[in-house]
Every structure is written in structure tokens, then in C-alpha cells.
Scaffold this motif. Structure first.
Motif, PDB file in Angstrom:
ATOM      1  N   LYS A 285      -2.960  36.498 -34.077  1.00 47.27           N
ATOM      2  CA  LYS A 285      -3.871  35.584 -34.754  1.00 47.27           C
ATOM      3  C   LYS A 285      -5.015  36.297 -35.453  1.00 47.27           C
ATOM      4  O   LYS A 285      -5.631  35.745 -36.368  1.00 47.27           O
ATOM      5  CB  LYS A 285      -4.434  34.570 -33.748  1.00 47.27           C
ATOM      6  CG  LYS A 285      -3.386  33.664 -33.138  1.00 47.27           C
ATOM      7  CD  LYS A 285      -4.032  32.693 -32.155  1.00 47.27           C
ATOM      8  CE  LYS A 285      -2.993  31.823 -31.494  1.00 47.27           C
ATOM      9  NZ  LYS A 285      -3.600  30.894 -30.502  1.00 47.27           N
TER      10      LYS A 285
ATOM     11  N   GLN B 222       1.514  31.391 -39.390  1.00 47.76           N
ATOM     12  CA  GLN B 222       0.781  30.471 -38.515  1.00 47.76           C
ATOM     13  C   GLN B 222       1.656  29.313 -38.061  1.00 47.76           C
ATOM     14  O   GLN B 222       1.521  28.842 -36.930  1.00 47.76           O
ATOM     15  CB  GLN B 222      -0.469  29.956 -39.220  1.00 47.76           C
ATOM     16  CG  GLN B 222      -1.593  30.975 -39.295  1.00 47.76           C
ATOM     17  CD  GLN B 222      -2.875  30.385 -39.823  1.00 47.76           C
ATOM     18  OE1 GLN B 222      -2.862  29.561 -40.742  1.00 47.76           O
ATOM     19  NE2 GLN B 222      -3.997  30.803 -39.271  1.00 47.76           N
ATOM     20  N   THR B 223       2.554  28.864 -38.928  1.00 46.80           N
ATOM     21  CA  THR B 223       3.473  27.794 -38.533  1.00 46.80           C
ATOM     22  C   THR B 223       4.375  28.260 -37.397  1.00 46.80           C
ATOM     23  O   THR B 223       4.629  27.520 -36.436  1.00 46.80           O
ATOM     24  CB  THR B 223       4.324  27.345 -39.732  1.00 46.80           C
ATOM     25  OG1 THR B 223       3.474  26.906 -40.791  1.00 46.80           O
ATOM     26  CG2 THR B 223       5.252  26.202 -39.350  1.00 46.80           C
TER      27      THR B 223
ATOM     28  N   ARG C 295       2.226  28.495 -34.170  1.00 49.29           N
ATOM     29  CA  ARG C 295       1.925  27.165 -33.595  1.00 49.29           C
ATOM     30  C   ARG C 295       3.136  26.590 -32.872  1.00 49.29           C
ATOM     31  O   ARG C 295       3.004  26.005 -31.794  1.00 49.29           O
ATOM     32  CB  ARG C 295       1.458  26.217 -34.701  1.00 49.29           C
ATOM     33  CG  ARG C 295      -0.004  26.401 -35.092  1.00 49.29           C
ATOM     34  CD  ARG C 295      -0.503  25.224 -35.896  1.00 49.29           C
ATOM     35  NE  ARG C 295       0.157  25.136 -37.185  1.00 49.29           N
ATOM     36  CZ  ARG C 295      -0.308  25.680 -38.306  1.00 49.29           C
ATOM     37  NH1 ARG C 295      -1.443  26.366 -38.284  1.00 49.29           N
ATOM     38  NH2 ARG C 295       0.346  25.546 -39.440  1.00 49.29           N
TER      39      ARG C 295
ATOM     40  N   GLU D  76       3.669  28.095 -29.547  1.00 45.59           N
ATOM     41  CA  GLU D  76       2.647  27.719 -28.562  1.00 45.59           C
ATOM     42  C   GLU D  76       2.739  26.258 -28.127  1.00 45.59           C
ATOM     43  O   GLU D  76       1.876  25.783 -27.385  1.00 45.59           O
ATOM     44  CB  GLU D  76       1.259  28.008 -29.134  1.00 45.59           C
ATOM     45  CG  GLU D  76       0.983  29.499 -29.324  1.00 45.59           C
ATOM     46  CD  GLU D  76      -0.382  29.768 -29.915  1.00 45.59           C
ATOM     47  OE1 GLU D  76      -0.984  28.818 -30.475  1.00 45.59           O
ATOM     48  OE2 GLU D  76      -0.857  30.925 -29.825  1.00 45.59           O
ATOM     49  N   GLU D  77       3.766  25.560 -28.599  1.00 46.14           N
ATOM     50  CA  GLU D  77       3.937  24.157 -28.210  1.00 46.14           C
ATOM     51  C   GLU D  77       4.178  24.046 -26.698  1.00 46.14           C
ATOM     52  O   GLU D  77       4.883  24.878 -26.107  1.00 46.14           O
ATOM     53  CB  GLU D  77       5.118  23.546 -28.961  1.00 46.14           C
ATOM     54  CG  GLU D  77       4.811  23.178 -30.406  1.00 46.14           C
ATOM     55  CD  GLU D  77       4.124  21.833 -30.497  1.00 46.14           C
ATOM     56  OE1 GLU D  77       4.258  21.013 -29.569  1.00 46.14           O
ATOM     57  OE2 GLU D  77       3.416  21.603 -31.503  1.00 46.14           O
TER      58      GLU D  77
END
Length: 675
Positions: free
Chosen positions: A557, A648-649, A652, A655-656
Motif C-alpha cells: 500500500k 488497489q482493486t 481490496r 482483504e475481503e
């Protein structure tokens, strides 16, 4: 007795000031006021003492911000036609942290005894209250880091500074000399203005002997020259004078995952012009005579390849042998250019980069395989820099391919599998040295399949918070850390995991941590199993966890922590990460939500996340397959927004969370993303 002691004291005092005045005079002789004009005032002792006093007055919170700051950095360099030089270095650093005190408390200056000289003229520490504590420069010691080896001519002069403490300033004044041997006629000097700590003043003065073939290349950012005072003119005797002065400048902060700063920082180069062809031919004459053989070397090469018919298998066998001999880190260019004879390196059983490269080339030649020496700079791309052999710091092997490209091998990569190169050599320029040319080529990064991790993860939930987590994996990577890790004792690996797990969980037990040595293809295999008491996080009457918690992370990140990047991105290497996760959920728990399916394909790579739910007699089983493929090594600023959106998609989605509820309550519909 008192008179005698006083006489000795005054004599020592006289010697100190006389030596200082001598060094001042010697600088003035080489850089007199008549040649450098107003800049002469910046070379005076009083001017630099004033900078020290001003710095001591500044309010600085000790132990915070930068570990140290540069009060001043002055270099006065005289260069002769043959490339020999004398350089006065005068610098002062303000110490802000205990680590800086430790790291800078002993000053160390490497030099090659047969051609270099280092004379520490004066050294002092200025305390916060202004007091000066001098260190007797005669106490400097010469250390021999390679005593007993063939590199014993490389020495290090060290001096431990007295009285250094946080908030104080150290100052060292020394003279370096260099007389080139094989590099005679090569000149490569730089004025580097970007520092990673705040800097009050920088001064570079170069005096270049009249008639010396010299060129200048300026590589600076827009607006830099407005803040840098510079002059270029001829002295009375015809010598070229180059002067650069930079007043107070802020620290240059490298952006996360940036390309190396040396590719874009503010630098001015002074060099003797050459061509890559000329350098290739020059180094070929130096290195080729060292590609010799001996009876023992020949017998070993033939023995290692006796039962092999494929060329690739022979190369691999010889590479694995040479990389297995002891590596001694002696940097190319900085300390030595000529390798030792291959027969000597073979007999000794150790060598630096150029020695091991020469040995491998010799052994390949013995079995009829052509190979070339290739010179590399591991730190950055050099294609935009001046053409000079003094840029390079490493040597590797280049093997010609049928398509007129090269495959490269690094014999110093002790833990690097055959066919791969360490990250620091990927996307770097290599000068392939040949008899009649020097070919500058770009070393490409490997395909994603050559840097892959495949994981099979089982999460067996026993209760709402307790789980048994098992990860069985296989991988291949240019990162030698993983291969080094597999050679460590199991106890050491478990201790490392103990620290890692303690940062994530309060209740855990390490059941299995196993690493197998790499197989013939360079593939590592292993198994990890943990019993975790607080695997899920409670949120009201729900329990959440990430099913990819135990998998290799794809996310960095920090790359996107800066709103408007100014530099291109350099990633470690293309990679392929796959994970198959099986989550077993007992009837006592209810699956309330699990991540939706997703598929993304962009020019940088692709990402896939698929999940499938099954009902079993004793509960439910959720199967998740995630695949992340990254094909990029570098990403330009123009592509930044597009890359950011893609990356980033993927992060994310990785990290669900899965959401569980107590199954004793009335059943509700599971929220999922199945198509």
C-alpha cells in the motif's frame, strides 16, 4: 620539570596548528584565490567553523527526525591527465540519534595500498555547548579486512572520534590520493547534490590539468541550477576550474517503490569521453588472459559434466559448482578491476565477483561453451550516464543465445536458483565484453512463472474463534532469502515464526514449521500449521476473518501513500501468486457473508478470485481460488493512475472478510457473490 612539560605541550600545540596551516596552504596552492575568486572564502577554516557554530545554535529535538544532518560537505579535487588525483575532503555532521552516534563514531576509509593514500589531517567533535574535543589523527588504525587472502592489498583506515554524543557535531578533514594503474586515463568524477538528510552547505571544486580530454554532463531537475552557484573557466596556467556551490537544501525523500534515486537525482559528471566499444575492447584485453585453465580445473569441469548431453544441463552443473565456492565481496572498480586467474581462484576456493565469473567462463570454455564477461551496475540503469568503465560495480556471465540475445548468470548468487538473477540485477544494463566491441544491453526481468508461490491453505474452524490453519506451499523465486531460510535449523525458523505470529494473535501454538531444500529445478516446498485461539475478530454478534490471512500478500500500500508521485515505480520482479483456500465451517456456525467473485485483466497483469460453497453433513465448506499475476517490473508516471486502480482493486479484494454468526440462531440467507 614544569618548564619541560610546558615546552612539550607548546611544541605539540605548534605541531597541530602548523599541520593545519600546512594543509590550508596546500589547498591554497592548488586552489588559490586568483583562480577561484570569491569562492575562496568558502574554503577558509573560519567560514566552516562559523557553519558549525550556527548549526549548534539551531533548535533540534535530539533523537527525532533525521538520524544526522550535514553541516557542510566540501570536496576539492585536482585531476591529472592520466586520471591520478588528490582530493581534500572536509565534512561535518550533526548527530541526532544514538544509532547515528554508533554508525558515525568510527570513521572508516577503504583504500588500495599500492595506489591509494588516505591521510586524516584533523578530526574534532563539537559539543552542544560549543566546546571542541580533538581526536589525535595519529591514532588512526589501518585494518586489513582480507588478511591472508589474495585481496590483502585492500586496507581500511579507521579513526574513533572522542567525545561524540547526541546533539554534537563531528568534523573530519582528510586528504585522499589515487594513482591509477590499469584505469590510467579514465576520469569519472561527480558532484552529487541530493542528500537524504538536510544539508547546510555543499562545495565542489575541481581543477583539471590543461589538455586533459574532459566532458561535462549535467543531469538535474528543472529549476535546480537556479539554486546552485556554478562557474567554469580556465586558470592562469590553462587548467580547467569547475566550481559548484549549493547553500542550505532540504532532504530528498525517496518515494515508496521508486526507481533508484541515482537515475533522477541532481548530478554533474566530469569524465573522459569514451565509447562502449572502446571500453569493451579495453576490458577484454585485461580480463581474457585470466581465463586460463589447469589440469585440476579441466578435470573438475569434465567430471561435473561427464554424464550430461544437453548444453543447458552442463551450464547448470558448472554454475552450481562455481556459485558454491566462497564469495569474497570486493567491489569491481572501487577496489580492483583485474580478476585473478581462473586456476588461482579454483585452487584457492574463493573469489570476488570478477574472479568467480572468470572461473565459470573458463570451465564453460573447457567443455566447449562460449561465454563472455559482462559488467553491471547493480544500483540503477546507466544508459543515460556518461560512458565510462568506472560506473560498473559487478561482473556476471553472459552466454550467447541463438536469437542474438544473452542469458545471464551471477556466480555470486549463492542462494539464487539456476536461470534466475537477484532482484538487483533485473532491469539493469550490462556491458557484454568482446574482443572487438562492447555491447550495452538491458537485462530483462524473468517471467512471472519464475517468481511464483503456490499455496494450499486449510482453515478448520473448531469454534467461532478457534481454528487450525495449515499452509502447504511450493515456490521458486529470485529472492535468495527463502533459500537461505530453508537451510536454517528448524528451531531457528520456529523462533522467527514465534515473533511473527505474536504480532497477529494473542493465543497461538506452532504445530509444524517445515522447509525442504530446493529440488533440482530450484523449487522450495514447505508446510506450516498453527493452532490459533483468536483467529477471528468479534464484532457484536458476528465473527470476521480474512481467508487469505495465511497466504502470501500481494499488496504494498505504501506505493500509493503519496497523492502525486514524481518518480516512476520499480517493483521487485514480475510474480505469480496462487492460493487455494478451503474453509471448513461447523454446523454450530453460520456463514453470513463471503467475498464476491472478481476477475480483472490489464496490461500490468491479471487477477482472479473465485469462491464456491458446499453443504456437508457436519457443516459447510467454502472453497476459494485466488490468482494474481503481475507482469510489470517498472511503471511510468504516465501509467501511474491506471496501475494504481488495478493494484488497489486487487488488494481490496484480497482483504475481503468472511462473516460468521452463531448458528444456534434462526438460519438466514448467506450473502455471497456466486454467479
Amino acid at each position: 620539570m614544569i618548564k619541560k612539560s610546558l615546552a612539550v605541550f607548546l611544541n605539540l600545540l605548534f605541531i597541530f596548528f602548523f599541520s593545519v596551516s600546512l594543509c590550508r596552504a596546500s589547498i591554497a596552492d592548488e586552489f588559490p584565490r586568483g583562480d577561484i575568486g570569491d569562492f575562496f572564502d568558502m574554503t577558509t577554516w573560519s567560514h566552516k567553523e562559523q557553519l558549525v557554530k550556527e548549526s549548534l545554535k539551531e533548535k533540534t529535538t535530539v533523537g527525532t527526525s533525521y538520524p544526522y544532518e550535514i553541516v557542510f560537505k566540501h570536496l576539492y579535487t585536482s585531476i591529472k591527465k592520466d586520471g591520478s588525483l588528490s582530493q581534500y575532503c572536509d565534512f561535518a555532521f550533526r548527530i541526532n540519534t544514538a544509532s547515528a552516534k554508533t554508525n558515525l563514531g568510527e570513521q572508516a576509509f577503504p583504500f588500495f595500498a599500492s595506489r591509494d593514500g588516505v591521510e586524516i589531517i584533523a578530526a574534532s567533535v563539537y559539543l552542544a555547548d560549543g566546546r571542541e574535543i580533538k581526536t589525535d589523527s595519529s591514532l588512526a588504525q589501518v585494518k586489513d579486512p582480507f588478511g591472508g587472502l589474495v585481496y590483502s592489498d585492500l586496507k581500511v583506515k579507521t579513526l574513533s572520534l572522542k567525545g561524540l554524543e547526541e546533539g554534537s557535531i563531528l568534523r573530519v578533514f582528510l586528504k585522499k590520493t589515487h594513482v591509477p594503474d590499469v584505469t590510467k586515463g579514465f576520469i569519472f568524477e561527480t558532484a552529487d547534490f541530493d542528500n537524504y538528510v538536510p544539508t547546510r552547505e555543499q562545495v565542489y571544486i575541481f581543477r583539471i590539468e590543461a589538455g586533459t580530454p574532459i566532458e561535462k554532463k549535467i543531469r538535474v531537475q528543472d529549476g535546480f541550477m537556479k539554486s546552485c552557484l556554478s562557474r567554469s573557466y580556465n586558470a592562469k596556467n590553462g587548467d580547467l576550474i569547475e566550481i559548484y556551490h549549493m547553500a542550505k537544501s532540504d532532504a530528498v525523500s525517496s518515494e515508496p517503490s521508486s526507481i533508484p534515486p541515482l537515475e533522477f537525482c541532481n548530478r554533474i559528471f566530469l569524465y573522459s569521453p569514451n565509447t562502449w566499444d572502446a571500453i569493451g575492447k579495453w576490458y577484454f584485453k585485461l580480463a581474457t588472459p585470466k581465463v586460463d585453465d589447469s589440469k585440476d580445473l579441466t578435470e573438475k569441469a569434465l567430471q561435473l559434466t561427464a554424464n550430461l548431453t544437453e548444453t543447458a544441463d552442463k551450464i547448470k552443473a558448472l554454475y552450481n559448482y562455481v556459485k558454491g565456492i566462497r564469495y569474497v565481496a570486493v567491489l569491481l572498480n572501487e577496489h580492483e578491476m583485474i580478476p585473478h586467474e581462473a586456476s588461482v581462484t579454483f585452487q584457492n576456493g574463493y573469489g570476488d565477483c570478477k574472479d568467480k565469473t572468470t572461473l565459470l567462463i573458463a570451465m564453460l570454455k573447457t567443455v566447449g561453451i562460449q561465454a563472455h564477461m559482462a559488467l553491471v551496475n547493480t544500483g540503477y540503469l546507466i544508459s543515460q550516464d556518461p560512458v565510462s568503465p568506472l560506473i560498473f560495480n559487478h561482473a556476471i556471465v553472459a552466454i550467447p543465445q541463438n536469437d542474438k540475445t544473452y542469458s545471464f548468470l551471477d556466480p555470486t548468487g549463492v542462494y539464487t536458483p539456476y536461470g534466475l538473477l537477484p532482484f538487483c540485477l533485473q532491469n539493469r544494463n550490462a556491458l557484454v565484453v568482446k574482443e572487438n566491441s562492447g555491447e550495452l544491453v538491458l537485462i530483462p526481468p524473468p517471467s512471472a512463472e519464475k517468481n511464483r508461490v503456490s499455496e494450499h491453505i486449510n482453515i478448520n474452524l473448531r469454534t467461532a474463534q478457534q481454528a487450525i490453519l495449515t499452509n502447504i506451499f511450493d515456490m521458486i523465486s529470485p529472492d535468495g532469502y527463502y533459500y537461505m531460510l530453508s537451510s536454517l535449523p528448524e528451531k531457528t525458523i520456529k523462533e522467527a515464526f514465534q515473533q511473527i505470529m505474536a504480532e497477529r494473535y494473542k493465543e497461538f501454538e506452532i504445530l509444524v514449521v517445515k522447509r525442504e531444500p530446493a529440488d533440482s529445478l530450484g523449487i522450495l516446498r514447505g508446510k506450516e500449521e498453527f493452532k490459533i485461539g483468536d483467529f477471528t475478530k468479534r464484532m457484536g454478534n458476528s465473527y470476521t476473518f480474512n481467508p487469505l490471512e495465511g497466504a502470501d500478500s500481494i499488496g504494498n500500500k505504501q506505493i500509493f501513500s503519496i497523492p502525486n508521485r514524481k518518480t516512476d515505480i520499480e517493483l521487485e520482479s514480475p510474480c505469480l501468486l496462487t492460493a487455494e483456500v478451503i474453509v471448513k465451517i461447523p454446523n454450530a456456525l453460520m456463514l453470513d457473508y463471503f467475498p464476491k467473485n472478481k476477475f480483472i485483466k490489464e496490461k500490468f497483469g491479471e487477477y482472479s478470485y473465485r469462491s464456491q460453497l458446499k453443504t456437508l453433513s457436519d457443516g459447510k465448506e467454502l472453497a476459494i481460488k485466488r490468482s494474481f499475476r503481475l507482469d510489470a517490473k517498472r511503471v511510468s508516471i504516465k501509467e501511474y493512475d491506471e496501475f494504481k486502480k488495478f493494484y488497489q482493486t486487487c488488494i481490496r479484494q484480497d482483504e475481503e472478510f468472511i462473516v460468521l454468526k452463531d448458528g444456534s440462531k434462526d438460519n438466514v440467507d448467506v450473502k455471497d457473490g456466486e454467479n
